[in-house]
Design an enzyme around this catalytic site. Structure first.
Site, PDB file in Angstrom:
ATOM      1  N   ASP A  78     -15.490   2.578   6.971  1.00  0.00           N
ATOM      2  CA  ASP A  78     -14.456   3.542   6.565  1.00  0.00           C
ATOM      3  C   ASP A  78     -15.012   4.525   5.548  1.00  0.00           C
ATOM      4  O   ASP A  78     -14.732   5.725   5.619  1.00  0.00           O
ATOM      5  CB  ASP A  78     -13.228   2.825   5.984  1.00  0.00           C
ATOM      6  CG  ASP A  78     -12.197   3.846   5.514  1.00  0.00           C
ATOM      7  OD1 ASP A  78     -11.710   4.601   6.362  1.00  0.00           O
ATOM      8  OD2 ASP A  78     -11.936   3.920   4.299  1.00  0.00           O
TER       9      ASP A  78
ATOM     10  N   LYS B 202      -8.997  -1.514   5.504  1.00  0.00           N
ATOM     11  CA  LYS B 202      -9.250  -1.935   4.119  1.00  0.00           C
ATOM     12  C   LYS B 202      -8.228  -2.991   3.697  1.00  0.00           C
ATOM     13  O   LYS B 202      -8.564  -3.964   3.039  1.00  0.00           O
ATOM     14  CB  LYS B 202      -9.160  -0.719   3.178  1.00  0.00           C
ATOM     15  CG  LYS B 202     -10.322   0.244   3.378  1.00  0.00           C
ATOM     16  CD  LYS B 202     -10.180   1.505   2.552  1.00  0.00           C
ATOM     17  CE  LYS B 202      -9.221   2.489   3.133  1.00  0.00           C
ATOM     18  NZ  LYS B 202      -9.296   3.861   2.683  1.00  0.00           N
TER      19      LYS B 202
ATOM     20  N   HIS C 232       0.855  -1.188   0.000  1.00  0.00           N
ATOM     21  CA  HIS C 232       0.000   0.000   0.000  1.00  0.00           C
ATOM     22  C   HIS C 232       0.894   1.241   0.000  1.00  0.00           C
ATOM     23  O   HIS C 232       1.836   1.333   0.791  1.00  0.00           O
ATOM     24  CB  HIS C 232      -0.893   0.028   1.249  1.00  0.00           C
ATOM     25  CG  HIS C 232      -1.708   1.299   1.342  1.00  0.00           C
ATOM     26  ND1 HIS C 232      -2.879   1.468   0.644  1.00  0.00           N
ATOM     27  CD2 HIS C 232      -1.481   2.456   2.008  1.00  0.00           C
ATOM     28  CE1 HIS C 232      -3.348   2.683   0.887  1.00  0.00           C
ATOM     29  NE2 HIS C 232      -2.516   3.309   1.708  1.00  0.00           N
TER      30      HIS C 232
ATOM     31  N   ARG D 134     -14.962  12.720   8.015  1.00  0.00           N
ATOM     32  CA  ARG D 134     -13.663  13.316   8.371  1.00  0.00           C
ATOM     33  C   ARG D 134     -13.274  14.404   7.385  1.00  0.00           C
ATOM     34  O   ARG D 134     -12.717  15.446   7.756  1.00  0.00           O
ATOM     35  CB  ARG D 134     -12.585  12.226   8.423  1.00  0.00           C
ATOM     36  CG  ARG D 134     -12.721  11.314   9.634  1.00  0.00           C
ATOM     37  CD  ARG D 134     -11.782  10.116   9.523  1.00  0.00           C
ATOM     38  NE  ARG D 134     -10.406  10.515   9.375  1.00  0.00           N
ATOM     39  CZ  ARG D 134      -9.486   9.807   8.710  1.00  0.00           C
ATOM     40  NH1 ARG D 134      -9.799   8.669   8.115  1.00  0.00           N
ATOM     41  NH2 ARG D 134      -8.246  10.238   8.626  1.00  0.00           N
TER      42      ARG D 134
HETATM   43  N1  URA Z   1      -5.995   7.276   2.982  1.00  0.00           N
HETATM   44  C1  URA Z   1      -6.997   6.558   3.545  1.00  0.00           C
HETATM   45  O1  URA Z   1      -7.444   5.540   3.002  1.00  0.00           O
HETATM   46  N2  URA Z   1      -7.493   6.996   4.714  1.00  0.00           N
HETATM   47  C2  URA Z   1      -7.044   8.093   5.351  1.00  0.00           C
HETATM   48  O2  URA Z   1      -7.529   8.406   6.412  1.00  0.00           O
HETATM   49  C3  URA Z   1      -6.011   8.831   4.740  1.00  0.00           C
HETATM   50  C4  URA Z   1      -5.493   8.382   3.555  1.00  0.00           C
END
Ligand code: URA
Length: 437
Positions: free
Chosen positions: A159, A185, A80, A166
């Site tokens: 998320d 994730k 990632h 957020r």
């Molecule tokens: N990428 C994500 O998937 N989540 C975050 O909170 C910040 C960057």
């Protein structure tokens, strides 16, 4: 559970219990915890932080909000990246690890902000399906060794819902929230090994080595707490990765780097390849229990004999992509502008953020979630940091398909990304700043 009491507890800086965190997230997903209470909790976490145990509990609760995949009987790993300008490394790292015998299930995203995400870049290949249902994703991973597709709505719905809040409540910059968002994730994807490339610098989400290191440590700690093998690299993102910044041009650059008859021919391309080999070697070493030196050598061999390129091509074909049509697309007439050096000297720096913003203005990225990406738009930089240039030498080519009118202004902006100095060659910084195990 009384949501307000848990918000009070976090606001006062106390640690929440495992069951409290789980119930709060379950309530948020089911709707019994309304958005305003989740937003207040996110702000309390932002201001007060979380312990590593709380962060793991939050990650676990978010992961369990949706479907979790598993891969019995095969060694699996994924990489990632926290994202950067010209970051086409997934097209090198993931096929390279697959060529070494690791299976790579890679759920990826679309980009918002500077340039497209991995899925957008792959979709510049005519026919490529980056929206596979999860059972087809499973088939492609098992048959070709690697698949890259967009994470479906079944993965981590908590998320998706929390990130949207957020984004509008000023609660993105929090290490526990970022960690749980990224990690939930990746854990749901089911890979046994996770390797993180945490970018650091002007073109990255994390601007300083301290911030990037804190995130890298938090991701590795969280992944290990969830029973995965994990490591991270903190890598430089003050300069774009490689030469191409956009979508189709990034895929083309990755294909060339993977091709043993072409390879990495410049300092910038070598940097991109060096980070890629290190990331792929970490995936191979951790998931196949090999010493790092052996894993690195295996990666170099698989690049040299063309197997990494063959894996990338096999994945593209398995997902419907047509590389002949991609080659034809790359030859399509476009509006171009060649930016030339106004002074001679050495290229001291190329500001990643400025290059990224120009690529965005040409159509290579999205300002809003429903914007359409122009797959051919972007910037291709002609030089590497440390190169000597003469007046009139090409610095970059800007491309768009929308209208030629935007090119001149974009080129003037792009020129500001280049610092050309008379003071002799600066030795370019090592692109790998730190490794975290
Ligand atoms: N990428 C994500 O998937 N989540 C975050 O909170 C910040 C960057």
């Amino acid at each position: 559970m009384v949501a307000k009491l848990l918000i009070d507890k976090k606001r006062e800086g106390k640690a929440l219990g495992t069951a409290e965190i789980r119930e709060f997230i379950e309530g948020f997903v089911s709707g019994s915890v309304p958005d305003y209470q989740m937003s207040a909790m996110a702000m309390a976490i932002c201001c007060r932080g979380m312990t590593a145990r709380e962060t793991s509990d939050l990650t676990d609760a978010m992961m369990r909000s949706g479907r979790c995949l598993d891969w019995p009987g095969i060694p699996t790993a994924d990489k990632h990246s926290t994202g950067g300008v010209g970051d086409k490394l997934s097209f090198i790292v993931q096929p390279l690890a697959a060529a070494c015998g690791v299976f790579v299930p890679s759920l990826t995203g679309r980009g918002l902000g500077i340039t497209g995400g991995t899925a957008d870049k792959l979709e510049s290949i005519p026919g490529y399906n980056a929206g596979l249902p999860l059972d087809e994703f499973n088939d492609v991973v098992r048959s070709t060794g690697v698949s890259m597709t967009v994470q479906t709505a079944e993965i981590c719905p908590a998320d998706k819902k929390l990130y949207a809040l957020r984004d509008v409540t000023g609660t993105v910059p929090s290490i526990p929230l970022i960690t749980s968002s990224i990690l939930s994730k990746k854990l749901a994807e089911g890979a046994g090994t996770l390797v993180f490339d945490v970018k650091c610098g002007s073109g990255a989400f994390m601007k300083t080595p301290e911030e990037a290191t804190a995130l890298a440590e938090s991701l590795v700690t969280g992944a290990k707490a969830a029973g995965r093998r994990a490591a991270a690299l903190v890598t430089d993102m003050n300069t774009p990765l490689g030469h191409a910044v956009g979508n189709a041009n990034e895929v083309a650059e990755a294909l060339a780097i993977l091709d043993p008859s072409k390879g990495a021919q410049t300092k910038s391309a070598e940097n991109a390849l060096e980070i890629s080999v290190e990331l792929a070697a970490l995936m191979v070493s951790l998931s196949l229990d090999l010493p790092m030196d052996e894993a690195r050598q295996k990666c170099r061999d698989k690049l040299a004999d063309g197997s990494a390129l063959a894996k990338f091509k096999a994945m593209i074909k398995a997902q419907g992509g047509d590389l002949d049509r991609f080659d034809a697309l790359m030859r399509k007439p476009v509006h171009k502008f060649r930016l030339l050096a106004m002074r001679s000297g050495h290229v001291e720096s190329i500001d990643a953020e400025k290059v990224g913003r120009v690529a965005l203005s040409l159509g290579a990225g999205r300002m809003k979630a429903d914007d359409r990406i122009d797959p051919l738009a972007g910037v291709t930089i002609a030089v590497s940091v440390g190169d000597r240039v003469a007046v009139g030498a090409p610095l970059a080519t800007l491309v768009t398909t929308s209208t030629p009118d935007i090119l001149e202004k974009a080129a003037a902006e792009l020129l500001k990304a280049f610092t050309i100095t008379q003071n002799g060659v600066q030795s370019p910084q090592n692109p790998i700043i730190k490794r975290i195990n």
